[in-house]
Write a protein that holds these residues in place. Structure first.
Motif, mmCIF file in Angstrom:
data_model
loop_
_atom_site.group_PDB
_atom_site.id
_atom_site.type_symbol
_atom_site.label_atom_id
_atom_site.label_comp_id
_atom_site.label_asym_id
_atom_site.label_seq_id
_atom_site.Cartn_x
_atom_site.Cartn_y
_atom_site.Cartn_z
ATOM 1 N N ARG A 13 0.826 -1.202 0.000
ATOM 2 C CA ARG A 13 0.000 0.000 0.000
ATOM 3 C C ARG A 13 0.864 1.257 0.000
ATOM 4 N N LEU A 15 -0.311 14.648 -8.259
ATOM 5 C CA LEU A 15 0.159 16.031 -8.239
ATOM 6 C C LEU A 15 0.527 16.489 -9.637
ATOM 7 N N TYR A 55 -2.542 17.035 -11.683
ATOM 8 C CA TYR A 55 -3.225 18.266 -11.289
ATOM 9 C C TYR A 55 -2.490 19.488 -11.835
ATOM 10 N N LEU A 56 -1.168 19.473 -11.726
ATOM 11 C CA LEU A 56 -0.396 20.628 -12.210
ATOM 12 C C LEU A 56 -0.540 20.765 -13.719
ATOM 13 N N TYR A 83 -3.185 19.925 -15.401
ATOM 14 C CA TYR A 83 -4.510 20.521 -15.603
ATOM 15 C C TYR A 83 -4.467 22.028 -15.377
ATOM 16 N N ILE A 84 -3.759 22.441 -14.316
ATOM 17 C CA ILE A 84 -3.644 23.874 -14.026
ATOM 18 C C ILE A 84 -2.919 24.591 -15.151
ATOM 19 N N ALA A 133 -5.584 25.067 -17.577
ATOM 20 C CA ALA A 133 -6.698 25.881 -17.112
ATOM 21 C C ALA A 133 -6.294 27.337 -16.918
ATOM 22 N N PHE A 134 -5.098 27.583 -16.457
ATOM 23 C CA PHE A 134 -4.647 28.956 -16.244
ATOM 24 C C PHE A 134 -4.016 29.550 -17.494
ATOM 25 N N LEU A 164 -1.231 28.957 -19.146
ATOM 26 C CA LEU A 164 0.168 29.389 -18.981
ATOM 27 C C LEU A 164 0.887 29.585 -20.311
ATOM 28 N N LEU A 210 0.329 32.955 -21.519
ATOM 29 C CA LEU A 210 0.841 34.007 -20.635
ATOM 30 C C LEU A 210 2.019 34.729 -21.273
ATOM 31 N N ARG A 238 0.863 37.457 -23.332
ATOM 32 C CA ARG A 238 0.211 38.563 -22.631
ATOM 33 C C ARG A 238 1.193 39.362 -21.783
ATOM 34 N N ALA A 239 2.235 38.683 -21.305
ATOM 35 C CA ALA A 239 3.167 39.352 -20.394
ATOM 36 C C ALA A 239 3.916 40.449 -21.126
ATOM 37 N N SER A 273 -2.770 27.218 17.578
ATOM 38 C CA SER A 273 -3.724 26.178 17.149
ATOM 39 C C SER A 273 -3.379 25.744 15.744
ATOM 40 N N LEU A 304 -0.076 24.230 -2.762
ATOM 41 C CA LEU A 304 0.794 23.123 -3.153
ATOM 42 C C LEU A 304 2.228 23.612 -3.403
ATOM 43 N N ILE A 321 2.907 43.453 -14.751
ATOM 44 C CA ILE A 321 3.842 42.786 -15.663
ATOM 45 C C ILE A 321 3.147 41.713 -16.489
ATOM 46 N N LEU A 322 2.360 40.860 -15.821
ATOM 47 C CA LEU A 322 1.826 39.680 -16.498
ATOM 48 C C LEU A 322 0.425 39.888 -17.044
ATOM 49 N N PRO A 333 -5.424 34.551 -13.412
ATOM 50 C CA PRO A 333 -5.172 33.885 -12.126
ATOM 51 C C PRO A 333 -3.693 33.784 -11.745
#
Lengths: 444, 293
Positions: free
Chosen positions: A18, A30, A33-34, A36-37, A40-41, A43, A46, A49-50, A444, B108, B157-158, B162
């Motif tokens: 296990r 992980l 998921y990354l 997918y991000i 989705a974002f 990148l 980017l 656009r930057a 806490s 993360l 800048i960017l 998100p």
């Protein structure tokens, strides 16, 4: 081999299998998921656009300033102004030593041999190693004389305007005006503006003036005059900035302490050992959950409608949100007290208020104080953000300075101040925690 | 506590042979100090509140009277359009997912960075023991910068979206978590590390096999707590300028009357998400730390 050994062996190998699967699956999840991000974002998009050239503007503006030397081509008026702002304009007769007048001509020395000359109706920029760029208006267009050879890419030319950008500065000629920017390190006019009698004096000279110099203004001492000139500096607004910092800390202080005061009595009603009635307990716990769940953002919006912009609105928003957190934590602390001390107080015939005061409060004070101080520090940071929404404190100044997209040295100044403020609050709350509560702080 | 009552000065000490008066004296003294502190505190709160109110656009009592005006207006409009609420909630679901994603990714990435920073700045574990103060100051600095500062500069800048919010929150998270992680790692048992180094394990292997299994439950619990905080932060950052549901909320608020049903839909989505995540993470953290299955 006995049956027990067999089951043990089976269990252990199942456990190992296990763990092995987990060691493979968790990183895989992980990565998925990354990935997918990544999509989705957007990148990959980017990069388009930057605006990377903004980084250069930011980095140079953070630590330097520029001085504009502008001539209006219609009226012939010459103005020299720091950052091109009217507040930073050099008064007539006063100009930096790299700008000089020779008859009709204005000579601007940009350093390293770069020399700009404004003559009536024309201008010339002399660049060592390249040659001289001469510009004069001709009808509705500009006539530009460049040295022979291909036009380098740092010269931007059209029929009605030309701009030249070099390491030493920028030169721009349009039909209405001719302008030179000279970049220099440092935050100019940080202490005194140009109209102040203390402008351009070194620290030693200033100290001398403060201690034994003639009074500049016979009404008051030089030191007081200096402080008031600094405090009311028109470019940097030190007085307003100090007020804004104070407002931010005030919001955090009032909000945190107010929340503690409101939450403490309510926490008794939500603790199982003080409120035997289950329904009341349940109701108060749900109230705490609700207040926490609504979140500072929504409270801020609702409150700023009622109270208008300002620090009190921010303080109330922090107060309401933290009442929920404190209520939950305080009631948990109350449930964990040692009943023996309360028993002892009860045996002397104390009523319930006295039992709470002498049997309970001393036990929970360290936990409560440590939580309060911990939140005080973290709320200083929240107050910066909330200030940006409710319009109070340093958060507002910061967002305003960023929205104008040109006063980056002010942004840098505010950033430094915010970091210093948060660090100071961190140190203060840590010091108080150690001072008031001997031993390890509870978290806490 | 007696030391606190007397302070560090060695002033006149009590005569222990006369215990009753000594005790009464001490109590009186403690009460006096407590009273002074209380008066100071109340004065500070009152004057601070006075200053805050005087610098506020609206007064406290006036505001209190109209406190329910805005919620009443919003709710009454939303109630008239109550049939549209589920549809609106569905319409804003993608933004909500974006907000949650920003929080999750930044937690993360922040946690990964934080674990590296924490191991590098913990005594006895550090790869380069001389550099531990450097890494500690680095974490202090990262913790001190509020997310909004980095987010706003990165938006310049960017561009919007998100990513600026994600980077800003991740940056702050790695500083905040790094400190907590390092406190946990400090209490880890060093025997497995010694065992591993005796068989020639590299630093990475020692950390991966000797330290991580020990600290994983506490680290995960802290990271989950941070996730709760980051969802709120990501919503707020959206409101101030970046993507996610906060931005939609800002647009709806700017429109004002006529879109209050959208405002209510967003409020409800945000509230439900925060409560749900809080409850789930609370339950999961209890299981992690107390070890109950």
């Amino acid at each position: 081999m006995t049956a027990i050994d067999m089951t043990l062996r089976h269990d252990v190998s199942a456990l190992i299998a296990r763990k092995r699967r987990m060691a493979f699956l968790v990183p895989l999840l992980l990565v998925v998921y990354l990935a997918y991000i990544f999509v989705a974002f957007d990148l990959p998009g980017l990069a388009s656009r930057a605006r990377i050239d903004n980084v250069g503007i930011l980095l140079s503006d953070f630590w330097s300033h520029k001085t504009h030397v502008t001539r209006d081509n219609r009226s012939g008026d010459l103005t020299v102004a720091v950052e091109g702002e009217s507040k930073g304009e050099y008064p007539p007769g006063l100009s930096p030593d790299w700008v000089s007048q020779q008859g009709d001509a204005t000579l601007i020395d940009l350093g390293a041999g770069h020399l700009v000359t404004y003559t009536p109706d024309a201008a010339a920029y002399e660049i060592p190693g390249y040659g001289t760029i001469a510009v004069r208006p001709e009808g509705n267009a500009l006539a530009v004389d460049l040295p022979p050879g291909p036009v380098p890419d740092w010269i931007n030319q059209s029929a009605t305007r030309i701009s030249v950008t070099t390491d030493q500065g920028r030169f721009a000629y349009t039909r209405s005006k001719v302008e030179v920017f000279r970049y220099e390190a440092g935050w100019e006019l940080f202490f005194f503006t140009l109209d102040s009698p203390f402008y351009g004096k070194g620290p030693l000279e200033l100290a001398g003036m403060a201690l034994w110099g003639e009074r500049v203004d016979p009404e008051r001492s030089n030191l007081g005059y200096m402080l008031s000139e600094f405090w009311t500096n028109k470019m940097w607004h030190h007085g307003d900035v100090a007020w804004a910092l104070f407002e931010t800390v005030l919001m955090a202080f009032l909000g945190t302490m107010g929340a503690g005061i409101v939450a403490l009595p309510l926490a008794f009603l939500a603790a199982s050992n003080f409120t035997p009635l289950r329904s009341i307990r349940f109701a108060f716990r749900r109230v705490f959950d609700f207040v926490r769940g609504v979140d500072a953002l929504i409270w801020t919006i609702i409150l700023s409608r009622a109270f208008g912009p300002g620090p009190m609105t921010g303080a109330l928003a922090i107060l309401i949100t933290d009442t929920g957190s404190f209520g939950k934590m305080f009631s948990e602390a109350l449930e964990n007290i040692d009943e023996k001390q309360v028993e002892g107080i009860r045996s002397t015939g104390a009523n319930s208020l006295q039992r709470a005061r002498f049997g309970v409060i001393p036990q929970v004070t360290p936990v409560l104080l440590s939580q309060l101080l911990y939140y005080l520090e973290s709320n200083t940071r929240s107050a910066t953000v909330i200030g940006a929404i409710v319009g109070g404190g340093i958060g507002l100044l910061l967002t305003q300075a960023i929205i104008t997209q040109k006063d980056w040295e002010e942004v840098a100044y505010y950033m430094v101040l915010i970091v210093l403020m948060v660090m100071a609050m961190d140190t203060l709350s840590g010091w108080l925690r150690r001072k008031l509560i001997k031993g390890e702080p509870v978290r806490s | 506590m007696v030391d606190i009552a007397y302070g560090p000065d060695p002033g006149p000490r009590l005569d222990p042979s006369r215990r009753d008066t000594a005790y009464l004296q001490m109590v009186r003294r403690k009460r006096m100090y407590g009273g002074i502190l209380l008066v100071l505190f109340v004065a500070l709160m009152a004057s601070g509140f006075g200053v805050a109110e005087s610098r506020n656009a609206g007064g406290f009592l006036d505001g209190l009277r109209q406190l329910d005006d805005f919620p009443a207006e919003v709710i009454s409009e939303a109630w008239r359009n109550r049939a549209a609420l589920p549809g609106l909630a569905l319409q804003f679901l993608p933004s909500l997912i974006e907000t949650v994603n920003i929080a999750a990714v930044s937690t993360l990435i922040g946690a990964l960075l934080a674990s590296a920073l924490a191991l590098l700045s913990t005594r006895d574990l550090a790869r380069w023991p001389r550099l531990t103060p450097l890494f500690r100051r680095m974490m202090d600095g990262m913790r001190a910068i509020p997310e909004i500062v980095i987010a706003l500069v990165l938006i310049y800048i960017l561009g919007g979206g998100p990513v600026p919010a994600m980077i800003a929150i991740a940056f702050h998270t790695s500083g905040a978590l790094g400190k907590l992680f390092s406190e946990v790692a400090e209490n880890a048992d060093l025997k497995p590390v010694e065992g591993l180094s005796s068989v020639g394990a590299s630093w990475f292997q020692r950390m991966w096999l000797g330290i991580l299994p020990q600290v994983a439950p506490n680290w995960t619990s802290y990271a989950l707590m941070r996730f709760e905080i980051n969802i709120r932060a990501s919503a707020i950052l959206g409101f101030v300028g970046s993507g996610g549901i906060g931005y939609d909320l800002k647009l709806a608020m700017q429109w004002g009357q006529g879109r209050y049903d959208q405002v209510v839909a967003i409020f409800l989505l945000l509230f439900a998400t925060i409560v749900l995540v809080d409850q789930l993470s609370d339950r999961f953290r209890n299981r992690l730390v107390k070890g109950a299955r």
